[in-house]
Design an enzyme around this catalytic site. Sequence first.
Site, PDB file in Angstrom:
ATOM      1  N   GLU A 192       6.908   4.276  11.093  1.00 58.47           N
ATOM      2  CA  GLU A 192       5.330   5.415  10.397  1.00 58.47           C
ATOM      3  C   GLU A 192       5.799   6.559  11.067  1.00 58.47           C
ATOM      4  O   GLU A 192       4.652   7.295  12.374  1.00 58.47           O
ATOM      5  CB  GLU A 192       3.867   4.334  10.729  1.00 58.47           C
ATOM      6  CG  GLU A 192       4.513   3.328  10.138  1.00 58.47           C
ATOM      7  CD  GLU A 192       3.577   2.609   9.406  1.00 58.47           C
ATOM      8  OE1 GLU A 192       2.191   3.033  11.142  1.00 58.47           O
ATOM      9  OE2 GLU A 192       2.760   2.168   9.267  1.00 58.47           O
ATOM     10  N   GLU A 297       6.648  -3.463   5.360  1.00 56.07           N
ATOM     11  CA  GLU A 297       5.539  -3.717   6.081  1.00 56.07           C
ATOM     12  C   GLU A 297       5.087  -3.717   5.517  1.00 56.07           C
ATOM     13  O   GLU A 297       4.021  -3.411   4.541  1.00 56.07           O
ATOM     14  CB  GLU A 297       5.757  -2.660   7.406  1.00 56.07           C
ATOM     15  CG  GLU A 297       4.358  -3.606   8.717  1.00 56.07           C
ATOM     16  CD  GLU A 297       3.998  -2.207   9.403  1.00 56.07           C
ATOM     17  OE1 GLU A 297       4.864  -2.066   9.720  1.00 56.07           O
ATOM     18  OE2 GLU A 297       2.978  -2.337   9.710  1.00 56.07           O
TER      19      GLU A 297
END
Length: 461
Positions: A192, A297
Amino acid sequence: MRVLLGVIGLVVFGLDSSTTIKIDATKQYQTILGFGGAITDAVGINIKKLSEDAGDMLMNQYYGNKGIGYRLTRVVVASSDFSTHPYSYNDVQDDFEMVNFNLTIEDYLYKLPYIKQALTLSKANDIDLKLFCTAWGPPGWMKQNGEMQGGSPLKGAPDGVYYKAYATYYKRYFEEYDKEGIRYWMMTPRNEPREGRSANYSFQVVNFTSEAECDFVKYALGPMLCSSDLTKDMKLFIGDENRYAFPDFADTCLGDTETAQYIDGFAWHWYEDENIPPTVIDETNQKHPGYMNLYTEACGGWKNSMGPLMGDWERADEYAHDIIEASWEKDISHGVQGWVDWNIVLDVQGGPNWVNNFVDSPIIANYTSDEFIKQPMFYVMGHFSKFVLDNYTRVDFESSNEEVEGVAFIAPDGAQRVVVLHNLSGNTTESCTIQDQAKTTRFANIQLPPASIATVIYSIS
């Protein structure tokens, strides 16, 4: 009540249905990589607190011969929020050559034993388990703020010593894990990357804009991977981020020919999918065809009611819809080739997590009573991971009813089909007829209770 249906074989019935499902295997799309979950410090801590028998039984749920057949597993490099504290593998200031690099006790207690067990169980079932990894961030001394947590860029110029030190950090990680008999199929530059924009971000992070990720790959990570026999064949996916990072990350990284030579695919996260349409996947792949796509994810309980909700079917419904949406939506091919869940097990609080960022998991461990509970999300994952195998190919699926979504696949033998159906209606039982265009005189009728999922397997001889 939400009902989970088992595998149903092809049964010949007459046409008596409100929903027609048409499967056309002559129209083929993406090849599947697989489905899976992640091994983190929190996972290892929870398994280790169970008795050996209970822990082995838990691992067998995912990787054993009677389990749901995970073929992908994600591993965290050093610490994440799902650790008990932030740590790196080298806290010695300006050790650019990584002379003081060392794995930690967390690797030897909580990650390596269960990665090895997953590999052993998978091999016994003739499954080539694919491992991939990423770091939440570098050692704090490489960042401008001097700490692992908190949004901050790397120090120095993109072609400077800190960027190269971060690549060397990864190189040493791969070398140490190779000594333990573990090699990786794929990696991403970091988890991220856009979250590092916030200076007050509460856990491990580094601020990588698309330009910074492009430069890191071009000047440091890509050349490092190619320079070693250990990593030269490792895949490199960019992003590892929510849909809002695309197509920017792909445009920037692939727009630079020096960077583009190192990139194999795009890694997607599911957070905020309800607010960002899957057409962004189409846009990215239409602009940059030929790259692999993998959801890396996902988890329930990450917002609103955080942490586990025992026996909750709404989260299972969300999993089913997101997997199907990422693979297929009406006549649009979104092209995602696999879907990887987050922690394979958490405790009843949804941790441990050092910043209390508790979430849900397909399996919840209650180690005070030496037991674990399989959540509805586990069974939804199994509908895909157990039956939609690597190298299966998505084929054309058409539903006459918007309340019944699904996705269909063909096995490499060209005969077996796998059809996953999901009833979006929470109130209505849907009667469905599956019709395969290869043999239109045969049909399978199936009843889908409200908010249910079913997998149908049949062969065309």
